[in-house]
Design an enzyme around this catalytic site. Sequence first.
Site, short mmCIF file in Angstrom:
data_model
loop_
_atom_site.label_atom_id
_atom_site.label_comp_id
_atom_site.label_asym_id
_atom_site.label_seq_id
_atom_site.Cartn_x
_atom_site.Cartn_y
_atom_site.Cartn_z
N ASN A 258 0.84 -1.19 0.00
CA ASN A 258 0.00 0.00 0.00
C ASN A 258 0.88 1.24 0.00
O ASN A 258 2.10 1.14 0.10
CB ASN A 258 -0.97 -0.02 1.19
CG ASN A 258 -0.25 -0.01 2.52
OD1 ASN A 258 0.37 0.98 2.89
ND2 ASN A 258 -0.31 -1.13 3.22
N ASP B 15 -4.74 -6.28 5.51
CA ASP B 15 -5.79 -7.09 6.13
C ASP B 15 -5.80 -8.52 5.59
O ASP B 15 -6.31 -9.43 6.21
CB ASP B 15 -7.16 -6.45 5.88
CG ASP B 15 -7.34 -5.17 6.67
OD1 ASP B 15 -6.78 -5.09 7.78
OD2 ASP B 15 -8.00 -4.23 6.17
N LYS C 86 9.08 -17.39 -9.44
CA LYS C 86 8.36 -16.25 -10.01
C LYS C 86 7.18 -16.79 -10.81
O LYS C 86 7.38 -17.66 -11.67
CB LYS C 86 9.34 -15.49 -10.92
CG LYS C 86 8.78 -14.24 -11.50
CD LYS C 86 9.85 -13.51 -12.30
CE LYS C 86 9.20 -12.46 -13.16
NZ LYS C 86 9.71 -12.40 -14.50
N LYS D 280 -12.12 -2.27 18.69
CA LYS D 280 -10.74 -2.67 19.00
C LYS D 280 -10.39 -2.39 20.46
O LYS D 280 -9.30 -2.71 20.91
CB LYS D 280 -9.76 -1.96 18.07
CG LYS D 280 -10.04 -2.25 16.58
CD LYS D 280 -8.81 -2.24 15.72
CE LYS D 280 -9.20 -2.45 14.26
NZ LYS D 280 -8.15 -2.97 13.43
N1 CTP Z 1 -4.45 -2.89 12.22
C1 CTP Z 1 -3.73 -3.91 12.80
N2 CTP Z 1 -3.64 -5.12 12.18
C2 CTP Z 1 -4.29 -5.35 11.03
C3 CTP Z 1 -5.05 -4.31 10.43
C4 CTP Z 1 -5.10 -3.09 11.05
O1 CTP Z 1 -3.13 -3.71 13.86
N3 CTP Z 1 -4.20 -6.53 10.45
C5 CTP Z 1 -4.51 -1.59 12.92
C6 CTP Z 1 -3.99 -0.43 12.12
O2 CTP Z 1 -2.61 -0.22 12.35
C7 CTP Z 1 -4.82 0.73 12.65
C8 CTP Z 1 -6.13 0.09 13.05
O3 CTP Z 1 -5.85 -1.29 13.19
O4 CTP Z 1 -4.24 1.31 13.79
C9 CTP Z 1 -7.26 0.28 12.09
O5 CTP Z 1 -6.89 -0.17 10.81
P1 CTP Z 1 -7.91 -0.09 9.60
O6 CTP Z 1 -7.26 -0.68 8.40
O7 CTP Z 1 -8.45 1.31 9.51
O8 CTP Z 1 -9.09 -0.97 10.12
P2 CTP Z 1 -9.47 -2.47 9.90
O9 CTP Z 1 -9.48 -3.10 11.24
O10 CTP Z 1 -8.61 -3.08 8.87
O11 CTP Z 1 -10.99 -2.36 9.41
P3 CTP Z 1 -11.58 -2.02 7.95
O12 CTP Z 1 -10.57 -2.42 6.93
O13 CTP Z 1 -12.82 -2.81 7.89
O14 CTP Z 1 -11.85 -0.54 7.93
#
Ligand code: CTP
Length: 406
Positions: A221, A288, A298, A349
């Site tokens: 990302n 995620d 590859k 969370k």
């Molecule tokens: N986060 C984490 N571990 C993951 C995904 C996210 O610790 N696997 C943490 C990020 O660092 C951030 C918070 O959770 O501080 C929120 O991340 P975000 O991507 O906004 O939320 P998600 O939990 O992924 O929810 P969604 O994608 O449904 O918005």
Amino acid sequence: MTVVSQAPTMHAAPTVLVGVTGGIAIYKAVELVRGLVKDGFQPLVVTTEAAQRFVMPLTFAAVAQAPVLDDQSAWQASGGWFRHIEAARQASVMVVAPATANTLAKMAAGMADNLLTAIYLAFRGPVIVAPTMNWAMNEHAATRENVHVLAERGVEVLPTEEGELACGEEGSGRMASPEAIRLAVRRAFAASAAGPLAGKKVVVTSGGTRERIDAVRFIGNRSSGKMGRAVADETYLRGAHVTLVTTQPADGTPYDIVRVESASEMAAAVTEAVRDADVLVMAAAVADFRPRDEEGGKIERGDRETLTLELVRTVDVLASTARPGLFRVGFAAEAGPRLDRARAKKAAKGVDLLVFNDILAEGVGIGSDENEITILGPDGEIHVPRTTKPACARAIVDQIEKGVGG
Ligand code: CTP
């Protein structure tokens, strides 16, 4: 909702003693002195005889815009008077950069056989040293012991960096960067370094993770890691022991860095680092999902028209680190003004503080130098209008201090 706008703090021109010894990293000391002037300090440079074999005092005098003290000139200029006492009284902070093994040994032993070491003994304020030497000298038991003795006495010993050394060998012994030393000097001056975060252990994450598809490809990302880095710098300035777990190169930090790549590596590093921590700030953009299987080689295009990857969920690092005594801060980067989603995420969370930003807002957020945030925390919801990421970090850390201190 409260709206805050943060202005950077201004300094008068307090004196910083800069002790310069004879190491090849001395060229970085010139940059350091220049940087200290930019930061609003008046450097008072003291060189050893060995240092003068590398760089003429005139170079330092020009960048410091002030005369340089050395073993000869100190006695002449003062008519043989006690210049070391005068210099020690004049300065608020002392930094020795580069600090050679020889000078570290003298400092640890309390020797005063040149102006620099005499000043050190007479000085009563905070002292920072930036060691530099060949890796073998750095690892020698005598050096390790001297560094330990100095640290025990309250001297801030900046970690050396790994890499190619001037002698051509690889190893640990490179001097901390001028940026890292400047941050350490600023911290020594910061009154807030004695606030609620002083001595607390803070773990910050930054950057976007990369999930490997095969030996050359990944899912990633656009996170630059700037927001997390700004928060790590700010908590360091307020006296915390900081560990930054990051996917980005992080030169120029006076605190610990753990480099990781994937979400699972980040989860492992954070789990380890937060064991004895007081605060966790998850500013990293953690994937995620990751590919179920990583191809060893590859993936070949061949005559495929499509390619399907099966993705599986990664561990939620933030959610999995909940424990009493750990103040947890999450970030929510949402596509649109979705404060409602941020509020729900904070509850889901179970975090103490959540920083919301709208990634679709103009000129802010991912990759840019500015941000516009809303902090959901102990004081309710605080909106910080568009400003620099360091200014956002100050507002966030103010709230962390309120939470931790109160
Ligand atoms: N986060 C984490 N571990 C993951 C995904 C996210 O610790 N696997 C943490 C990020 O660092 C951030 C918070 O959770 O501080 C929120 O991340 P975000 O991507 O906004 O939320 P998600 O939990 O992924 O929810 P969604 O994608 O449904 O918005």
